[in-house]
Design a protein around this motif. Structure first.
Motif, PDB file in Angstrom:
ATOM      1  N   THR A  40      -8.725   1.350  -1.163  1.00 33.41           N
ATOM      2  CA  THR A  40      -8.117   0.383  -0.489  1.00 33.41           C
ATOM      3  C   THR A  40      -8.940  -0.349   0.800  1.00 33.41           C
ATOM      4  N   THR A  66      -5.256   0.901  -5.007  1.00 34.70           N
ATOM      5  CA  THR A  66      -4.965   1.978  -4.371  1.00 34.70           C
ATOM      6  C   THR A  66      -4.768   2.980  -5.482  1.00 34.70           C
ATOM      7  N   ILE A 106      -3.436  -4.622  -5.020  1.00 33.11           N
ATOM      8  CA  ILE A 106      -2.951  -3.444  -4.573  1.00 33.11           C
ATOM      9  C   ILE A 106      -3.198  -2.126  -5.326  1.00 33.11           C
ATOM     10  N   PHE A 119       0.861  -1.242  -0.042  1.00 34.19           N
ATOM     11  CA  PHE A 119       0.017  -0.049  -0.315  1.00 34.19           C
ATOM     12  C   PHE A 119       0.927   1.385  -0.033  1.00 34.19           C
TER      13      PHE A 119
END
Length: 421
Positions: free
Chosen positions: A319, A303, A300, A113
């Protein structure tokens, strides 16, 4: 749930199992740091991530038995969400109850992240198309198409196991091309296969026909045929500034529909992000490429999508939404998850949904490829990059093959679309 780690570790194990094991007594901070290490080394996709967790926590440190690990993996392969992350949450609960599960899940996802958040910020600061990075990212986008093609093949091998599932997958792809909503396609896919497994093929066909009729009456959404027809294409949709709540709900929807791996989230996020004008297909592909070179679950890249929708707070909202089911299934259903495998009707329904998702990914891959081809300076050069990337993914059996395919395609893009153009 009992308060001791030992009893927690035994919850859900078969009575009398001589291989019952338990993790060591650890503080919440120790659990976080232990799984943060997994997050920092999470290269190579879910297979490599799961193998790493198994090697260290099952084979070397004996936190749980191999049989217990296999049963948990089987459960999470049925449920939506990234399996490696869900395993971390579940195993963290064995060591520290629910708070331990939260700390384990945060530790595993945090490195990816933070890196993706930083890359999203940097991406906004650089005009990729007008810089020297333009040809590089164009080559990388070609590699992403190869990544998705390889993923569709790999997922299909595990999902499309009989003629009904193949038929459902193909029908779902055709429906996506015609612009049918996946809210109609996926429930119909699950219901049809559940009926077929109960040896009621006529009812299964009726369910599919009813879904087709409903999709036609509701009207098509954006699909390949719509994007190729006269009028505004999906790529050129008018940008709409979404609220943080809508970004969160978009992530939550995608997180609940990720059957069979992180690549299955692609059509759902693209439907919201590109369809509503948050970003273009080119930017969407760039986000996928960036996630492919990070030590993190591929999911991910959400994000990055959230950053385009609402800036830094949008990145966080997306997220949280997309990882919430991965935390929730383990935290709320910890002792009941294995019953999912025993429920054959539900299992059949989810298998049908998974086949439908494979069809959606295949259709989305074609749509992305068609959009990309229109931007390539040279189609033969683009095909060369695609073939080289695909060869690396198929022939080099390493957890770093994705990274090499992406970086190599970037170099070829710089050379073929920039230097030699």
């Amino acid at each position: 749930m009992s308060g001791s780690p030992s009893s927690a570790a035994k919850s859900g194990l078969r009575a009398g199992d001589p291989s019952e094991l338990s993790p060591p007594i650890m503080s919440q901070w120790q659990i976080f740091v232990r799984f943060l290490r997994f997050g920092l080394l999470a290269w190579g996709g879910p297979v490599a991530q799961i193998a790493m967790i198994r090697r260290e926590l099952v084979d070397e440190e004996r936190w749980l038995s191999s049989g217990r690990f296999n049963r948990l993996l089987a459960v999470y392969q049925v449920l939506p969400g990234p399996e490696a992350h869900e395993l971390c949450v579940h195993i963290g609960m064995l060591a520290g109850r629910r708070l331990g599960g939260i700390m384990a899940g945060l530790g595993f996802m945090l490195p990816g992240f933070v890196l993706m958040f930083a890359l999203s910020w940097l991406y906004f600061k650089i005009d990729i198309g007008q810089s020297a990075l333009g040809p590089i990212f164009l080559g990388v986008q070609v590699a992403v198409i190869a990544l998705i093609v390889r993923a569709v093949h790999r997922i299909g091998e595990h999902v499309l196991l009989d003629r009904w599932l193949w038929g459902i997958g193909i029908a779902s792809a055709v429906a996506a091309f015609l612009g049918a909503s996946f809210w109609i396609t996926l429930p119909a896919a699950g219901l049809a296969y559940a009926l077929a497994k109960r040896e009621q093929p006529v009812l299964a066909i009726v369910a599919l026909l009813a879904a087709a009729t409903l999709a036609y009456s509701v009207g098509p959404e954006n699909g390949l045929l719509q994007s190729l027809s006269p009028g505004p294409a999906m790529e050129g949709a008018v940008a709409q500034q979404p609220s943080l709540l809508s970004i969160f709900l978009s992530g939550l929807k995608a997180g609940l529909l990720t059957f069979g791996g992180a690549y299955t989230v692609i059509p759902f996020l693209r439907d919201d992000a590109v369809g509503n004008g948050w970003m273009t297909d080119a930017q969407f592909l760039d986000g996928l490429a960036l996630s492919g070179i990070l030590p993190a679950p591929l999911i991910i890249f959400s994000t990055f999508v959230g950053y385009f929708g609402g800036g830094p707070f949008g990145a966080v909202a997306m997220t949280v939404g997309i990882f919430l089911p991965a935390f929730g299934f383990s935290l709320l259903l910890h002792d009941r998850l294995e019953k999912v495998v025993e429920n054959r009707m539900l299992h059949s329904f989810l298998e049908g949904v998974a086949a439908g998702v494979v069809g959606l990914i295949a259709a989305t891959t074609v749509e992305l490829a068609v959009t990309l081809v229109q931007r390539l300076p040279s189609l033969p050069a683009g095909l060369l990059v695609f073939v080289v990337a695909l060869a690396v993914l198929y022939l080099w059996k390493s957890k770093m093959n994705v990274v090499l395919a992406v970086l190599g395609a970037g170099f070829l893009g710089w050379l073929l679309f920039g230097v030699l153009r």
